[in-house]
Write an enzyme that holds these catalytic residues in place. Structure first.
Site, PDB file in Angstrom:
ATOM      1  CG  ASP A  98      49.054  18.651  49.475  1.00 18.83           C
ATOM      2  OD1 ASP A  98      49.233  17.441  49.290  1.00 18.83           O
ATOM      3  OD2 ASP A  98      49.572  19.541  48.779  1.00 18.83           O
ATOM      4  CG  ASP A 193      52.193  13.894  48.960  1.00 22.90           C
ATOM      5  OD1 ASP A 193      52.591  14.735  48.143  1.00 22.90           O
ATOM      6  OD2 ASP A 193      52.955  13.248  49.718  1.00 22.90           O
ATOM      7  CD  GLU A 247      53.036  14.069  43.891  1.00 20.62           C
ATOM      8  OE1 GLU A 247      54.041  14.701  43.575  1.00 20.62           O
ATOM      9  OE2 GLU A 247      52.905  13.532  45.008  1.00 20.62           O
ATOM     10  CG  HIS A 319      55.059  21.910  46.201  1.00 20.78           C
ATOM     11  ND1 HIS A 319      54.004  21.338  45.508  1.00 20.78           N
ATOM     12  CD2 HIS A 319      55.491  20.968  47.065  1.00 20.78           C
ATOM     13  CE1 HIS A 319      53.825  20.103  45.942  1.00 20.78           C
ATOM     14  NE2 HIS A 319      54.705  19.850  46.891  1.00 20.78           N
ATOM     15  CG  ASP A 320      57.269  18.557  44.634  1.00 17.78           C
ATOM     16  OD1 ASP A 320      57.656  19.074  45.703  1.00 17.78           O
ATOM     17  OD2 ASP A 320      56.415  17.649  44.583  1.00 17.78           O
TER      18      ASP A 320
HETATM   19  O1  TEU Z   1      56.074  14.584  45.894  1.00 15.61           O
HETATM   20  C1  TEU Z   1      56.287  13.275  45.479  1.00 15.61           C
HETATM   21  C2  TEU Z   1      57.390  13.103  44.599  1.00 15.61           C
HETATM   22  O2  TEU Z   1      57.369  12.213  43.785  1.00 15.61           O
HETATM   23  C3  TEU Z   1      58.530  14.003  44.768  1.00 15.61           C
HETATM   24  O3  TEU Z   1      59.476  13.359  45.528  1.00 15.61           O
HETATM   25  C4  TEU Z   1      59.050  14.318  43.472  1.00 15.61           C
HETATM   26  O4  TEU Z   1      59.526  13.158  42.845  1.00 15.61           O
HETATM   27  C5  TEU Z   1      60.182  15.240  43.666  1.00 15.61           C
HETATM   28  O5  TEU Z   1      59.776  16.267  44.484  1.00 15.61           O
HETATM   29  C6  TEU Z   1      60.588  15.794  42.385  1.00 15.61           C
HETATM   30  O6  TEU Z   1      61.677  16.558  42.654  1.00 15.61           O
HETATM   31  C7  TEU Z   1      55.188  14.787  46.927  1.00 15.61           C
HETATM   32  C8  TEU Z   1      55.170  16.238  47.327  1.00 15.61           C
HETATM   33  O7  TEU Z   1      54.691  17.003  46.260  1.00 15.61           O
HETATM   34  C9  TEU Z   1      56.531  16.636  47.763  1.00 15.61           C
HETATM   35  O8  TEU Z   1      56.625  17.999  48.057  1.00 15.61           O
HETATM   36  C10 TEU Z   1      56.865  15.817  48.989  1.00 15.61           C
HETATM   37  O9  TEU Z   1      58.184  16.058  49.373  1.00 15.61           O
HETATM   38  C11 TEU Z   1      56.694  14.328  48.735  1.00 15.61           C
HETATM   39  O10 TEU Z   1      55.493  14.003  48.063  1.00 15.61           O
HETATM   40  C12 TEU Z   1      56.622  13.606  50.054  1.00 15.61           C
HETATM   41  O11 TEU Z   1      55.439  13.914  50.708  1.00 15.61           O
END
Ligand code: TEU
Ligand code: CA
Length: 544
Positions: A98, A193, A247, A319-320
């Site tokens: 990442d 990211d 992403e 993971h989100d």
């Molecule tokens: O996620 C980016 C992001 O857009 C997230 O905030 C997403 O909208 C949210 O998790 C949805 O619930 C990335 C990573 O994948 C995330 O884990 C991080 O928290 C974020 O960036 C900040 O680095």
């Protein structure tokens, strides 16, 4: 379409805190991953994407990095990383890390120096004398006053994640150095990211009125970004046999193509979010009832609009995101719906991404109280919702039970022993209470398990190039609870048909599979039957 290993491979995402704990402290670690490589080999995947393992104060579980050149002691050491890369490579598995470079941790030395205006560091971040009205992804203001520098700094995520200033060429050199360091160590690429928000116009005073993400017109896909990404590609990525997946938030196929069109390939592919809106309106906190059509529409749109121009990434979980069975499938038809979702998605054109636990059908957590949640986004949103938007606690808890990122972060369920075989001690976040039924061991001994089904899909993908490169075409698109499409190349024709509901489905005449061989099915149906059981999925093949 040009051929490449990143298109042919299957990616498995590991969230290291929750994968496997080797030293009994309740936190997953790199040695824990090494111990579980046989599981990855057995599944047949070819690329691992590892969520951040860098040094971090863990405000956002590693997405707030304080040293890009070191490993968090919870996870192990650089030596463990070398070992992981080496053993994965011995098994023919690549490793993608990442790359979190939209922001750093506020505990990174760059930020400390920037706060104190140490010569050369003053412009590493976005500083402003006035407070702007932009709002952050995690709720609340995106500009925070710093009492030492007596200015406001930008943080699109938490206060402990200040945004880097990509306009500064020295910052871009730093990012390149980080990439080279890891590529030289042997990693095979990066998941970048929130890469489509790295370029910003911060001299503009205010954001246009919006409740959510006010100010986004000043950073979403800002035109400057293409210069930055092309520079990265030319100076770093093009010198290695690696790949990048970006992403990209709030992106459409047309805008995505500016990043991933085959002629420039600033990024090799992107993660889009449109299908994640199948049960939400604009942002996940505004939940709507799931309808299969609202998943089919965006997925098929991306298939059609990228066709022969750019490459898709195929995911339902990460993971989100809450678990896909809990969102789009059925707990009642647990195994069938898990297999149907996998069939529906992974036979499309693009690179498949499997999130840890998805291959055994893990579901959302059983949590009933706020103190069981750990995620900063969840906790901040609760505050923001109750205090700023004046929503009731009950209303906010309902949203959290549905949409919290912690649903994806409960420990991997390996077996029936205490703590699901994840650890011998109490884990950092509770194990899902269904681990006695849903775990790797139980799946491994059952030839009809979800895991076996995933193995079959991956094996088929290796055998038939049509699954990787074939053209996509919708069949019976307007049917509200059937998802059917074909894939074809010079040699083969493939037909995928899924019943996206609890009710039996009589196939409409437009679905034709005469003369085709049944390759895969999640039920024991007769290959010629025109009635699909609840959540039944079938894949047929024919030589042309
Ligand atoms: O996620 C980016 C992001 O857009 C997230 O905030 C997403 O909208 C949210 O998790 C949805 O619930 C990335 C990573 O994948 C995330 O884990 C991080 O928290 C974020 O960036 C900040 O680095
Ligand atoms: Ca550990």
């Amino acid at each position: 379409m040009n051929k490449h290993w990143s298109k042919e491979g299957v990616v498995y995402q590991i969230y290291p805190r929750s994968f496997h704990d080797s030293n009994h402290d309740g936190i997953g670690d790199i040695q824990g991953i090494i111990q579980k490589i046989p599981h990855l080999v057995n599944l047949g995947i070819s690329i691992v994407w590892l969520s951040p393992v860098y040094a971090s104060p863990n405000d956002d579980n590693g997405y707030d990095i304080s040293n890009y050149y070191d490993i968090h002691p919870d996870f192990g050491t650089l030596e463990d990383m070398r070992q992981l890369i080496k053993i994965l490579h011995l098994h023919g598995i690549k490793l993608v890390m990442d790359l979190v470079v939209n922001h750093t941790s506020d505990e990174h030395e760059w930020f400390q120096k920037s706060v104190n205006k140490v010569p050369g560091f003053a412009d590493y971040y976005h500083w402003s004398k006035t407070k702007k009205n932009w709002t952050s992804f995690f709720g609340g203001s995106a500009w925070e006053y710093h009492p030492v520098r007596k200015e406001y700094y930008l943080h699109l995520f938490s206060k402990k994640q200040p945004d880097l200033n990509w306009d500064n060429p020295i910052v871009r050199q730093e990012v390149k150095a980080i990439c080279r360091f890891w590529l030289d160590l042997g990693v095979d690429g990066f998941r970048c990211d929130v890469i489509n928000i790295i370029a910003k116009e911060t001299s503009t005073p205010q954001g246009k009125f919006a409740l959510i993400l006010r100010g986004k017109e000043h950073y979403l896909n800002h035109p400057k970004i293409h210069t930055y990404l092309q520079e990265l590609k030319k100076d770093v990525f093009s010198n290695y046999d690696c790949f990048t997946v970006g992403e990209t938030v709030f992106i459409t196929p047309q805008i995505a193509l500016e990043y991933i069109k085959e002629s420039t390939l600033e990024l090799d592919m992107v993660f889009q979010f449109e299908h994640m809106g199948a049960d939400a309106i604009f942002v996940k906190w505004f939940i709507r009832r799931f309808k299969p059509m609202n998943l089919k529409k965006p997925l098929s749109k991306w298939q059609n609009e990228l066709q022969s121009k750019g490459w898709n990434s195929l995911y339902l979980e990460n993971h989100d995101q809450p678990r896909s069975i809990s969102r789009f499938g059925s707990l009642e038809f647990h195994a069938q719906s898990a297999k149907m979702l996998a069939t529906m998605l992974y036979f499309q054109q693009g690179t498949p991404y499997i999130y840890q636990g998805q291959e055994i059908g893990m579901t959302n957590a059983h949590f009933t109280r706020l103190d069981q949640f750990r995620d900063i986004e969840t906790l901040n949103m609760f505050e923001f919702g109750t205090k700023v938007l004046h929503f009731s606690k009950k209303r906010m808890m309902k949203k959290i039970f549905y949409a919290s990122r912690d649903h994806a972060r409960t420990p991997m369920q390996w077996n029936q022993s205490e703590h699901a075989g994840f650890s011998t001690t109490t884990p950092w976040i509770e194990v899902n209470e269904n681990y006695m039924d849903i775990n790797v061991s139980k799946n491994a001994t059952d030839e009809h398990s979800i895991l076996s089904y995933y193995q079959q899909i991956i094996a088929l993908r290796k055998k038939f190039p049509v699954i990787v490169y074939g053209d996509y075409q919708d069949i019976g698109y307007h049917h509200p609870r059937m998802y059917c499409y074909s894939r074809s190349d010079e040699v083969n024709q493939l037909l995928v048909v899924c019943n996206f509901s609890k009710k039996p489905l009589k196939l409409p005449n437009i679905v034709q599979f005469e003369g085709m061989e049944l390759l895969l099915c999640n039920e024991s149906s007769h290959p010629q039957s025109r009635l699909l059981k609840p959540y039944e999925a079938r894949v047929y093949l024919k030589m042309k």
